[in-house]
Scaffold this motif. Structure first.
Motif, PDB file in Angstrom:
ATOM      1  N   GLY A  21       0.624  -1.297  -0.023  1.00 30.93           N
ATOM      2  CA  GLY A  21       0.160   0.050   0.027  1.00 30.93           C
ATOM      3  C   GLY A  21       0.818   1.246   0.025  1.00 30.93           C
ATOM      4  O   GLY A  21       0.214   2.424  -0.094  1.00 30.93           O
ATOM      5  N   ALA A  22       2.216   1.003   0.081  1.00 32.04           N
ATOM      6  CA  ALA A  22       2.841   2.407  -0.049  1.00 32.04           C
ATOM      7  C   ALA A  22       2.998   3.147  -1.326  1.00 32.04           C
ATOM      8  O   ALA A  22       2.780   2.183  -2.405  1.00 32.04           O
ATOM      9  CB  ALA A  22       4.451   2.131   0.603  1.00 32.04           C
ATOM     10  N   ASP A  23       2.977   4.410  -1.505  1.00 34.06           N
ATOM     11  CA  ASP A  23       3.343   4.960  -2.629  1.00 34.06           C
ATOM     12  C   ASP A  23       4.824   4.648  -3.142  1.00 34.06           C
ATOM     13  O   ASP A  23       5.637   4.636  -2.296  1.00 34.06           O
ATOM     14  CB  ASP A  23       2.902   6.265  -2.919  1.00 34.06           C
ATOM     15  CG  ASP A  23       3.567   7.334  -2.299  1.00 34.06           C
ATOM     16  OD1 ASP A  23       4.823   7.389  -2.462  1.00 34.06           O
ATOM     17  OD2 ASP A  23       3.168   7.774  -1.177  1.00 34.06           O
ATOM     18  N   PHE A  24       5.056   4.765  -4.409  1.00 33.25           N
ATOM     19  CA  PHE A  24       6.410   4.634  -4.932  1.00 33.25           C
ATOM     20  C   PHE A  24       7.323   5.360  -4.206  1.00 33.25           C
ATOM     21  O   PHE A  24       8.470   4.959  -3.966  1.00 33.25           O
ATOM     22  CB  PHE A  24       6.342   4.690  -6.558  1.00 33.25           C
ATOM     23  CG  PHE A  24       7.684   4.353  -7.250  1.00 33.25           C
ATOM     24  CD1 PHE A  24       7.848   3.100  -7.434  1.00 33.25           C
ATOM     25  CD2 PHE A  24       8.668   5.192  -7.330  1.00 33.25           C
ATOM     26  CE1 PHE A  24       9.222   2.581  -7.983  1.00 33.25           C
ATOM     27  CE2 PHE A  24       9.850   5.048  -7.917  1.00 33.25           C
ATOM     28  CZ  PHE A  24      10.160   3.624  -8.294  1.00 33.25           C
ATOM     29  N   ALA A  25       7.071   6.610  -4.315  1.00 30.85           N
ATOM     30  CA  ALA A  25       8.218   7.455  -3.908  1.00 30.85           C
ATOM     31  C   ALA A  25       8.298   7.280  -2.423  1.00 30.85           C
ATOM     32  O   ALA A  25       9.643   7.422  -1.806  1.00 30.85           O
ATOM     33  CB  ALA A  25       7.844   9.238  -4.064  1.00 30.85           C
ATOM     34  N   ALA A  26       7.446   7.002  -1.525  1.00 31.60           N
ATOM     35  CA  ALA A  26       7.489   6.750  -0.043  1.00 31.60           C
ATOM     36  C   ALA A  26       8.487   5.515   0.050  1.00 31.60           C
ATOM     37  O   ALA A  26       9.213   5.262   1.030  1.00 31.60           O
ATOM     38  CB  ALA A  26       6.208   6.881   0.537  1.00 31.60           C
ATOM     39  N   ALA A  27       8.031   4.570  -0.605  1.00 28.92           N
ATOM     40  CA  ALA A  27       8.557   3.177  -0.505  1.00 28.92           C
ATOM     41  C   ALA A  27      10.085   3.261  -0.757  1.00 28.92           C
ATOM     42  O   ALA A  27      10.962   2.615  -0.401  1.00 28.92           O
ATOM     43  CB  ALA A  27       7.941   2.161  -1.610  1.00 28.92           C
ATOM     44  N   GLU A  28      10.533   4.060  -1.950  1.00 30.10           N
ATOM     45  CA  GLU A  28      11.701   4.163  -2.220  1.00 30.10           C
ATOM     46  C   GLU A  28      12.695   4.828  -1.068  1.00 30.10           C
ATOM     47  O   GLU A  28      13.760   4.218  -0.672  1.00 30.10           O
ATOM     48  CB  GLU A  28      11.832   4.788  -3.538  1.00 30.10           C
ATOM     49  CG  GLU A  28      13.378   4.918  -4.085  1.00 30.10           C
ATOM     50  CD  GLU A  28      13.862   5.696  -5.232  1.00 30.10           C
ATOM     51  OE1 GLU A  28      14.767   5.599  -5.951  1.00 30.10           O
ATOM     52  OE2 GLU A  28      12.875   6.534  -5.461  1.00 30.10           O
ATOM     53  N   ASP A  29      11.956   5.864  -0.581  1.00 29.24           N
ATOM     54  CA  ASP A  29      12.747   6.486   0.373  1.00 29.24           C
ATOM     55  C   ASP A  29      13.140   5.766   1.611  1.00 29.24           C
ATOM     56  O   ASP A  29      13.997   5.680   2.166  1.00 29.24           O
ATOM     57  CB  ASP A  29      11.739   8.033   0.873  1.00 29.24           C
ATOM     58  CG  ASP A  29      11.801   8.783  -0.174  1.00 29.24           C
ATOM     59  OD1 ASP A  29      12.704   8.735  -1.215  1.00 29.24           O
ATOM     60  OD2 ASP A  29      11.022   9.837  -0.134  1.00 29.24           O
ATOM     61  N   ALA A  30      11.819   4.983   2.130  1.00 28.61           N
ATOM     62  CA  ALA A  30      11.900   4.001   3.069  1.00 28.61           C
ATOM     63  C   ALA A  30      13.142   2.958   2.883  1.00 28.61           C
ATOM     64  O   ALA A  30      13.771   2.585   3.906  1.00 28.61           O
ATOM     65  CB  ALA A  30      10.514   3.414   3.371  1.00 28.61           C
ATOM     66  N   VAL A  31      13.252   2.540   1.902  1.00 25.18           N
ATOM     67  CA  VAL A  31      14.436   1.671   1.536  1.00 25.18           C
ATOM     68  C   VAL A  31      15.470   2.134   1.701  1.00 25.18           C
ATOM     69  O   VAL A  31      16.465   1.575   2.341  1.00 25.18           O
ATOM     70  CB  VAL A  31      13.958   0.749   0.176  1.00 25.18           C
ATOM     71  CG1 VAL A  31      15.308  -0.180  -0.373  1.00 25.18           C
ATOM     72  CG2 VAL A  31      12.733  -0.043   0.011  1.00 25.18           C
ATOM     73  N   GLN A  32      15.970   3.250   0.940  1.00 24.52           N
ATOM     74  CA  GLN A  32      17.169   4.099   1.229  1.00 24.52           C
ATOM     75  C   GLN A  32      17.588   4.258   2.694  1.00 24.52           C
ATOM     76  O   GLN A  32      18.509   3.931   3.020  1.00 24.52           O
ATOM     77  CB  GLN A  32      17.096   5.236   0.457  1.00 24.52           C
ATOM     78  CG  GLN A  32      16.865   5.204  -1.161  1.00 24.52           C
ATOM     79  CD  GLN A  32      17.876   4.375  -1.692  1.00 24.52           C
ATOM     80  OE1 GLN A  32      19.076   4.135  -1.226  1.00 24.52           O
ATOM     81  NE2 GLN A  32      17.808   3.297  -2.620  1.00 24.52           N
ATOM     82  N   GLU A  33      16.517   4.586   3.559  1.00 27.82           N
ATOM     83  CA  GLU A  33      16.739   4.755   4.692  1.00 27.82           C
ATOM     84  C   GLU A  33      16.971   3.318   5.487  1.00 27.82           C
ATOM     85  O   GLU A  33      18.021   3.335   6.405  1.00 27.82           O
ATOM     86  CB  GLU A  33      15.635   5.283   5.664  1.00 27.82           C
ATOM     87  CG  GLU A  33      15.155   6.729   5.157  1.00 27.82           C
ATOM     88  CD  GLU A  33      14.124   7.600   6.339  1.00 27.82           C
ATOM     89  OE1 GLU A  33      13.986   7.054   7.260  1.00 27.82           O
ATOM     90  OE2 GLU A  33      13.351   8.407   5.623  1.00 27.82           O
ATOM     91  N   ALA A  34      16.337   2.370   5.075  1.00 24.57           N
ATOM     92  CA  ALA A  34      16.703   0.849   5.740  1.00 24.57           C
ATOM     93  C   ALA A  34      18.135   0.690   5.229  1.00 24.57           C
ATOM     94  O   ALA A  34      18.815  -0.151   6.096  1.00 24.57           O
ATOM     95  CB  ALA A  34      15.597   0.098   5.141  1.00 24.57           C
ATOM     96  N   LEU A  35      18.327   0.941   4.001  1.00 26.54           N
ATOM     97  CA  LEU A  35      19.919   0.593   3.485  1.00 26.54           C
ATOM     98  C   LEU A  35      20.912   1.257   4.574  1.00 26.54           C
ATOM     99  O   LEU A  35      22.012   0.915   4.703  1.00 26.54           O
ATOM    100  CB  LEU A  35      19.906   1.047   2.226  1.00 26.54           C
ATOM    101  CG  LEU A  35      19.522  -0.120   1.080  1.00 26.54           C
ATOM    102  CD1 LEU A  35      19.629   0.512  -0.068  1.00 26.54           C
ATOM    103  CD2 LEU A  35      20.351  -1.480   1.505  1.00 26.54           C
TER     104      LEU A  35
END
Length: 383
Positions: A21-35
């Protein structure tokens, strides 16, 4: 942290967040923070399930960034249904993410750029080089694409044509660039061909396999570019060639010809020739005619002129080149080759030098520079 593992996991993790359910931009940002968190913790405490760890960490980052408490609670309940420590699902969300990036609200150019950045793992610089535009221009294009789909439910995937184009560009960058994505493009193309009844999906896979089979012979041990006519054909992967030909034949049997099938047929004729001298150039010209009818591309016209020269002689090829824009990529190199075949060594040397000045890669530039030097030396020796 293994860069290849990260490149494999990141698009899959983004795909999982989007599916939740995450939008694309938010998903990418969250993954970068997780990295970033992974870089801090993995060296001392590596997880047993890297993908599951990244999914859990990225999902928490996404939830933390969500301001609405009601939306947050509903997402947390969804997350609780899948324990963070459990092994990640076997389904490959990367392929789904390719489709989602080809969103109907995006232009094909924007969809390609966004997918190469978020899914393919290419840098903005590499994408800009592939599209022959300044890096700043490409960065703006990617940012606009992310803003365009921000907040949209990505439940209306784009068309297959855009996805195929993306895979084709990823493969080409992996084949000749400084990030090796060719194997990943082939892996995804296999999945796409298995899921789709569209002959062009199979045609693209066949094209990739036929080109990849020659990869080991494309460069010398010292890094020099080796032209097709001079490649060691004994180093070609015959099993991969056989597989590519079989896939192509099955696609052609469906009688819905497309540009990737036509390109694969040309590659198959090159692969089938025991030596460069035995290449069936007449058939190759015929396939270029088919490809030209499908695309009407100036680059195809240029490649067809090269084939005409091999089939009918350099003068015929020079006549075919005369109708094309000299600014086309590799026009100068093609003209140089023909001039040499026609006996005009000084003219050929000048054109090779011109081609070297506008080459898009260091190996290509060095090869063209050596060709110009070789012909200048031959010219001096003949005086």
């Amino acid at each position: 942290m293994n860069p290849e593992l990260v490149r494999e996991l990141v698009p899959a993790v983004i795909g999982v967040l989007v599916r939740r359910g995450a939008d694309f931009a938010a998903a990418e940002d969250a993954v970068q923070e997780a990295l970033v968190r992974a870089l801090e913790t993995w060296p001392d405490d590596p997880p047993r399930e890297p993908k599951a760890w990244l999914i859990a960490a990225a999902w928490r980052k996404f939830l933390d960034a969500t301001r609405s408490e009601s939306a947050r609670r509903s997402r947390e309940l969804a997350a609780d249904a899948e324990p963070p420590a459990a092994p990640a699902p076997a389904a490959d969300d990367t392929l789904r993410l390719y489709f989602l990036c080809a969103h109907p609200t995006l232009s094909p150019a924007a969809a390609v750029a966004l997918t190469l950045r978020a899914v393919g793992g290419l840098t903005t610089r590499q994408i800009a080089a592939a599209h022959m535009v300044p890096e700043a221009t490409m960065a703006q294009r990617i940012s606009r694409a992310k803003r365009r789909i921000e907040g949209l439910p990505l439940d209306a995937p784009g068309d297959l044509t855009t996805v195929l184009r993306v895979l084709y560009l990823v493969f080409n960058e992996g084949y000749g660039g400084d990030v090796d994505l060719a194997a990943e493009a082939i892996r995804l193309a296999r999945q796409l061909a298995a899921l789709s009844a569209e002959p062009e999906a199979a045609g693209l896979l066949a094209l990739m396999l036929l080109h990849h089979a020659r990869r080991a012979s494309r460069t010398a041990p010292d890094g020099r570019l080796v032209p097709l006519a001079e490649q060691d054909r004994s180093s070609w992967d015959t099993r991969m060639i056989e597989q590519g030909v079989a896939i192509l034949q099955a696609a052609l049997a469906r009688d819905r010809l497309g540009e990737y099938q036509a390109q694969a047929a040309i590659a198959a004729l090159h692969a089938d020739a025991p030596t460069a001298a035995e290449t069936d150039w007449v058939q190759i010209v015929e396939w270029y005619d088919e490809l030209l009818a499908l695309t009407d591309s100036p680059v195809v016209r240029l490649n067809r002129a090269v084939a005409v020269g091999e089939a009918d002689g350099p003068q015929a090829r020079l006549a075919a080149l005369a109708d094309l824009d000299p600014a086309l990529p590799r026009h100068a190199a093609a003209t140089a080759y023909l001039l040499e075949r026609a006996g005009d060594l000084p003219g050929a040397a000048a054109r090779y030098a011109e081609a070297a000045r506008v080459a898009t890669s260091v190996p290509e530039r060095d090869h063209l520079t050596r060709e110009a030097a070789r012909l200048r030396q031959l010219t001096r020796a003949q005086r």
